[in-house]
Design a protein around this motif. Structure first.
Motif, short mmCIF file in Angstrom:
data_model
loop_
_atom_site.label_atom_id
_atom_site.label_comp_id
_atom_site.label_asym_id
_atom_site.label_seq_id
_atom_site.Cartn_x
_atom_site.Cartn_y
_atom_site.Cartn_z
N UNK C 1 0.81 -1.29 0.04
CA UNK C 1 -0.10 0.13 -0.13
C UNK C 1 0.72 1.20 -0.01
N UNK C 2 0.76 2.14 -0.83
CA UNK C 2 1.49 3.19 -1.32
C UNK C 2 1.50 4.23 -0.08
N UNK C 3 0.48 4.28 0.80
CA UNK C 3 -0.03 5.35 1.69
C UNK C 3 1.21 5.02 2.92
N UNK C 4 0.78 3.73 3.22
CA UNK C 4 1.58 3.29 4.48
C UNK C 4 2.91 3.31 4.27
N UNK C 5 3.52 2.88 3.14
CA UNK C 5 4.95 3.05 2.78
C UNK C 5 5.48 4.36 2.90
N UNK C 6 4.61 5.46 2.42
CA UNK C 6 5.06 6.60 2.42
C UNK C 6 5.31 6.94 3.87
N UNK C 7 4.41 6.99 4.68
CA UNK C 7 4.39 7.27 6.08
C UNK C 7 5.94 6.50 6.55
N UNK C 8 5.81 5.37 6.47
CA UNK C 8 7.09 4.73 7.27
C UNK C 8 8.44 5.12 6.48
N UNK C 9 8.38 5.46 5.15
CA UNK C 9 9.86 5.87 4.80
C UNK C 9 10.12 7.07 5.30
N UNK C 10 9.22 8.30 5.28
CA UNK C 10 9.29 9.51 5.87
C UNK C 10 9.79 9.46 7.32
N UNK C 11 8.95 8.72 8.42
CA UNK C 11 9.46 8.60 9.56
C UNK C 11 10.66 8.04 9.81
N UNK C 12 10.81 6.83 8.83
CA UNK C 12 12.29 6.27 9.06
C UNK C 12 13.32 7.15 8.88
N UNK C 13 13.22 7.98 7.73
CA UNK C 13 14.17 8.95 7.61
C UNK C 13 14.39 9.88 8.69
N UNK C 14 13.25 10.55 9.12
CA UNK C 14 13.48 11.41 10.17
C UNK C 14 14.19 10.80 11.39
N UNK C 15 13.93 9.50 11.79
CA UNK C 15 14.67 8.74 12.82
C UNK C 15 15.85 8.72 12.25
N UNK C 16 16.42 8.27 11.15
CA UNK C 16 17.88 8.25 10.99
C UNK C 16 18.63 9.55 11.11
N UNK C 17 17.86 10.61 10.78
CA UNK C 17 18.61 12.08 10.93
C UNK C 17 19.08 12.05 12.45
N UNK C 18 17.89 11.71 13.23
CA UNK C 18 18.12 11.81 14.82
C UNK C 18 19.50 10.96 15.34
N UNK C 19 19.18 9.72 14.68
CA UNK C 19 20.28 8.81 15.03
C UNK C 19 21.39 9.06 14.61
#
Lengths: 234, 380, 462
Positions: C1-19
């Motif tokens: 599902x494209x929608x869920x994917x987008x959410x995961x990707x975006x939040x994943x990237x944010x988490x990566x930035x913080x880490x």
């Protein structure tokens, strides 16, 4: 001489079509009136001729030029003048400035034209330095027509010029239109006051649901009982 | 007779601390408001980037003056800022035009609602904010800041001749023994408050310097010039028509691109003039121009949107009110009232810290009571 | 599902930035970024409600948040006069050493009591004169023409103003010059827990919103922006100047922390190492914020899905039609404005608690209001999770732009310019200004290429 030939126009404002193969013709020095019930597409037909909406089919020829694809500004330069129904004057500018704006595209000396407009509409001469916003409804209509005349058009298009004016003012306006006709300008008019308009019309087009329903001279249409029943009563 | 002198004192105080500052500050506001009202009226959005455009214009002027000075050119008594002003106007106008081509024009073409244009102008504001501070820093820099020259690169004697002994100092660096000539170009003053008092023997006086006079004269010249342009030229009238009724203007064959171009040229030039003039008077500090945005909006709206006369009147009105409400009238009261009614404490309606709040208050009141403004501009 | 994917990707990237920040710089810094990012998310959520649901252009975010932060002072700081009394008691235990202090306290405390009474009287008189003026206006409406009525009202108000000012000035001069140590120069607060202050802050901001809505909500959007900007400037002006209220530009430091401070964690009974204490302190704070954030998100989600939410969007999409259908558009707008402002207030209170001080001078429209707007637009207007993305991402960029730009400039000048040149030094000094430039470019790019933001509104309807 055929001034304007709009042939089988079909189109709308981007959604469903409003016009279905509508045709209008105007000759030099002719008063042509478009009437019809509400929602028949009268104003739409006029706006289509002026180029304000996209046609899916049909062609428009002015003075021998095919103007179907031209934007409105280009059509103005070819001699088409359009007077909208509302917001048709610059309210914050004086009467004279409004007329000057009408002559914006002209490179020659337009003072003669201005005098002609003042002769046609003496009240405008009286109020030439007043702001257009202070004029009465009827006076504004006169100014709107005057502004259009300043472009030295071959075809003058009026969208419901008598909307919201008193019967006296309406009569006066139609008298002026007949005077303008004397100068060999072609006049195309959309009107809600069908009876009075058809009385001065050389040719009348009755549109219903975006199509030509009846066509004839003004007198013919007035006399036709079917035409009368369609809407002149209502 | 003594009371007449007291009244004279009261008048002089009012002139020096109220009227004169209000006229100079008001001129900057009026010029800023003219730019904003034109953009508001013709392009139909509130340009939040106008303050920083003024800063940009002032910055270019400042750099120009510094450049002139760098080559030993000092134009005293004539303020060099005025000399480089045409360049600043040109550069700022070019900036405005390129911003339109790259940013604003797109949203006009796709017929975005005005709110989107405002958001974009906020983006441009951020951008100009950063750019001006990157190029020239954020600190207060007077136009006649101290310039330092190596000893053999200028002729100190000639400079002293031109600028006066107080302006030129020769310093020797203690450690390197290098000599430098330090020049601080003075501002030309017709007469100072002190000189006035000494000459007249009065207790109050006012001062007048060249920059103040230039500001007033230039502002009036621009008002007249702009009026002539808008009222008497074909281009100016076409812009008024476009602002009045865009559809009808297009029907009349007026070229929208040309109108937009002229609008940005004028707005950019006005911003440069306002920024430079204010900077020459008070020094260049980018934040000040951003702060002026709200008084300028207040002036625009008070005068009536899209109405140039309104912008001018609004500018002076806002300036007068801002300074008037926060001024300390103790002295005036003491001059004007009988001695037995002497005022000891301060006589201020609002503290000077509330100066900007005053224009916001005016703005809000006008928006609520009479949103079309004094001159019945448009309510877009 | 494209929608869920987008959410995961975006939040994943944010988490990566913080880490990444945690590893490259320090975990303390990374967590600080995350904290303010999350608080910004709450503020952005509030603004997003006003803009995304109702199309209201609120450029006064700063003012509402400042009001919320003010609540921290008014609710949680001790009452200064009471604190002085307590200090006096303590000092009296050892009169010899504390002689001067005791003398001063014994002189100042009664003066303050008197001043506080005067202050109360001043406000009562002010309110009374306003009421009398208004009443006179009403009563005389039929008897006198407008001009004369106005004159009478003004005279009454004028008299009231003079009476108010004399008492007010006398009271403030005492209050602003007395106190003890950090508890000085202002009235103080109620000494209640700070989490309560957060909630009160929300209500205060909502109350201000109610007032402003009554006044300004009829205005067209860019007028509303200018009006709200002006109002917030006035609010900040008041906060900066009324020292008796919150010490003005002297700032109120020492706000009580809802969790043990890092210093407290280093002592008995926790006895953590310094680094660990900093991290644990921040983690605890983040935990509290997350509770609020999750609650607000859930609330916003429910609101959106509810009939009320659907109506709000219908109104936003076609106000004329909604009006024609009889929906009270103004009332709905007011509701959204007030609700959104509640969040703005809570966020403001949280920000003050984060640094344990109330600093009115820090509220500048560029760094505050407009930055939040960038968060709304970039994150995705109308999308609740978009607000979270916007809050964290933009705050991250805003803070990190400075070290990154400084590093970049240093690199560039090392490569291109001679060592120790003035230009190189100037560039380094000016590197922080890249922040606003980057912010501007980001906003412009997003408005052009991704006008709906990173997480557009449509996503959350699925």
């Amino acid at each position: 001489m055929t001034l304007l030939s709009a042939d089988h126009m079909s189109g709308g404002y981007g959604g469903p079509d409003i016009l279905f193969g509508c045709s209008i013709e105007v000759d030099q020095g002719e008063v042509v009136v478009i009437v019809g019930p509400n929602g028949a597409g009268k104003s739409t037909a006029m706006k289509a001729i002026f180029g304000m909406l996209h046609l899916s089919a049909g062609s428009i020829v002015l003075n021998g030029h095919d103007i179907t694809a031209m934007p409105p500004q280009a059509r103005v330069q070819l001699g088409m003048a359009f007077v909208p129904q509302t917001n048709n004057v610059f309210t914050s500018m004086t009467v004279e400035e409004n007329l000057e704006m009408g002559a914006y595209l002209r490179r020659d000396d337009f003072r003669d034209s201005m005098e002609q407009v003042y002769d046609l509409f003496p009240i405008l001469k009286e109020k030439r330095q007043q702001a257009a916003g202070e004029l009465s409804g009827g006076q504004r209509q006169q100014l709107a027509v005057g502004r259009a005349l300043m472009t030295e058009p071959t075809l003058l298009m009026l969208d419901e010029p008598t909307a919201g004016v008193s019967p006296i003012v309406m009569d006066e306006l139609f008298d002026r239109i007949l005077e303008i006709k004397q100068t060999r300008i072609g006049i195309l008019m959309v009107e809600q006051n069908a009876r009075q308009a058809l009385e001065i019309a050389d040719t009348g087009y009755v549109l219903v649901n975006g199509e030509n329903r009846y066509t004839g001279t003004g007198q013919e249409l007035l006399a036709d009982p079917e035409v009368r029943s369609t809407f002149i009563g209502g | 007779m003594a009371y007449a002198t007291d009244l004279l004192h009261a008048f002089l105080w009012t002139f020096n601390f109220l009227l004169l500052p209000a006229i100079t500050y008001g001129s900057a506001l009026a010029l800023g408001a003219l730019g904003v009202t034109l953009v508001f009226g013709i392009l139909r959005f509130a340009n939040f980037a106008h303050g920083d455009m003024m800063a940009f214009g002032a910055m270019v002027s400042l750099i120009g003056v510094e450049l002139l000075n760098h080559f030993g050119i000092f134009t005293y008594p004539f303020p060099a800022g005025l000399l480089v002003l045409p360049v600043a106007m040109l550069v700022t106008a070019l900036l405005a035009i390129s911003l339109d081509k790259t940013v604003y024009g797109y949203y006009r073409r796709i017929k975005s609602p005005p709110v989107v244009l405002v958001m974009t102008s906020i983006g441009v504001m951020f951008l100009l904010n950063g750019v001006t501070r990157l190029i020239k820093g954020a600190d207060l820099t007077p136009f006649n800041d101290r310039r330092i020259f190596a000893f053999d690169s200028v002729d100190p004697a000639a400079l002293i001749d031109q600028l006066g002994k107080a302006a030129v100092q020769i310093k020797t660096d203690f450690s390197t023994q290098a000599k430098t000539v330090q020049v601080t170009e003075p501002e030309y003053v017709f007469f100072s408050v002190g000189a006035f008092k000494r000459a007249t023997g009065l207790e109050e006086g006012f001062g007048l310097d060249l920059i103040q006079v230039i500001i007033i004269v230039l502002a009036v010249a621009i008002f007249l010039g702009l009026y002539w342009f808008l009222a008497r030229t074909r281009s100016g009238k076409s812009m008024r028509a476009f602002s009045d009724n865009e559809d009808l203007a297009l029907l009349s064959g007026i070229d929208p691109q040309r109108v937009v171009l002229i609008t940005w040229i004028i707005a950019g030039s006005l911003a440069a003039i306002a920024g430079t003039m204010y900077g020459m008077d008070k020094g260049y500090k980018p934040f000040t121009y951003f702060q002026m945005l709200l008084p300028i909006f207040a002036a625009t709206i008070v005068g009536g949107i899209g109405n140039p006369q309104g912008a001018i009147v609004g500018g002076y009105l806002v300036a007068l009110t801002e300074i008037g409400i926060t001024a300390n009238y103790k002295k005036v009261a003491n001059y004007a009232l009988p001695d037995s009614w002497e005022v000891a404490g301060n006589l201020q309606l609002l503290g000077t810290e509330y100066k900007f709040s005053v224009s916001f208050l005016i703005l809000i009141i006008v928006l609520l009571i009479r949103p079309t403004g004094i001159f019945k501009g448009k309510v877009l | 599902m494209k929608t869920f994917q987008r959410y995961w990707i975006v939040f994943g990237l944010l988490a990566a930035l913080i880490v990444l920040t945690g590893f490259v710089q320090s975990w303390s810094i990374a967590l600080s970024l995350l904290t303010v990012g999350l608080i910004s998310a709450i503020i952005t959520l509030g603004l997003n409600m006003q803009w995304g649901y109702a199309g209201l252009f609120n450029a006064g975010v700063m003012g509402f948040s400042a009001i919320g932060a003010l609540a921290c002072v008014l609710i949680s700081m001790p009452w200064v006069t009471a604190a002085m009394l307590q200090t006096l008691d303590v000092m009296l235990a050892d009169p010899a050493t504390n002689a001067t202090a005791i003398e001063k306290l014994q002189k100042d405390i009664p003066r303050r009591f008197l001043a506080e009474g005067q202050m109360l009287a001043a406000w009562l008189i002010g309110a009374a004169s306003a009421l009398v003026a208004w009443g006179a206006n009403r009563v005389l409406r039929d008897r006198l023409p407008g001009g004369r009525r106005l004159l009478i009202s003004l005279v009454i108000l004028g008299i009231g103003l003079v009476m108010f000012t004399s008492r007010f000035d006398a009271a403030t001069s005492v209050i602003e010059s007395t106190g003890f140590a950090d508890n000085s120069k202002y009235m103080g607060g109620l000494g209640l827990p700070i989490l309560l202050a957060w909630i009160v802050g929300g209500f205060l901001a909502a109350g201000a919103a109610w007032l402003i809505a009554r006044i300004a909500l009829g205005l067209r959007s860019d007028y509303l922006a200018i009006a709200t900007l002006g109002i917030s400037e006035i609010v900040i002006s008041v906060l900066k100047n009324e020292g008796w209220l919150s010490r003005g530009v002297l700032n109120v430091t020492g706000l009580p922390s809802p969790i043990p401070t890092a210093t407290a964690l280093q002592e008995v009974p926790y006895e953590m190492a310094r680094d660990a204490s900093l991290i644990v302190n921040k983690l605890l704070f983040i935990a509290i914020i997350m509770v609020f954030l999750v609650f607000f998100l859930w609330l916003a989600h429910r609101a959106l899905q509810s009939p009320w939410g659907r109506m709000m969007r219908a109104i936003r999409d076609n106000e004329e039609a909604a009006n024609a259908m009889g929906k009270d558009v103004v009332k709905r707008h007011r509701e959204v404005f007030i609700l959104g402002s509640f969040l703005l207030g809570v966020g403001g209170a949280m920000l003050a608690t984060n640094v344990l001080q109330f600093e009115p001078g820090g509220y500048q429209p560029l760094r505050y209001t407009f930055l939040i707007w960038v968060m709304v637009i970039v994150g995705g207007s109308g999308n609740n999770l978009g607000s979270v993305v916007g809050g964290i991402l933009i705050w991250f960029v805003w803070i990190q732009a400075e070290p990154i730009a400084t590093g970049l400039f240093a690199l560039l000048s090392a490569g291109l310019l001679p060592d120790g040149s003035e230009l190189a030094q100037t560039l380094l000094d000016r590197a922080p200004q890249m922040r606003t430039l980057i912010m501007g470019v980001m906003l412009l790019v997003v408005l052009r290429l991704m006008p709906r933001g990173i997480l557009p509104e449509e996503l959350q309807r699925k």
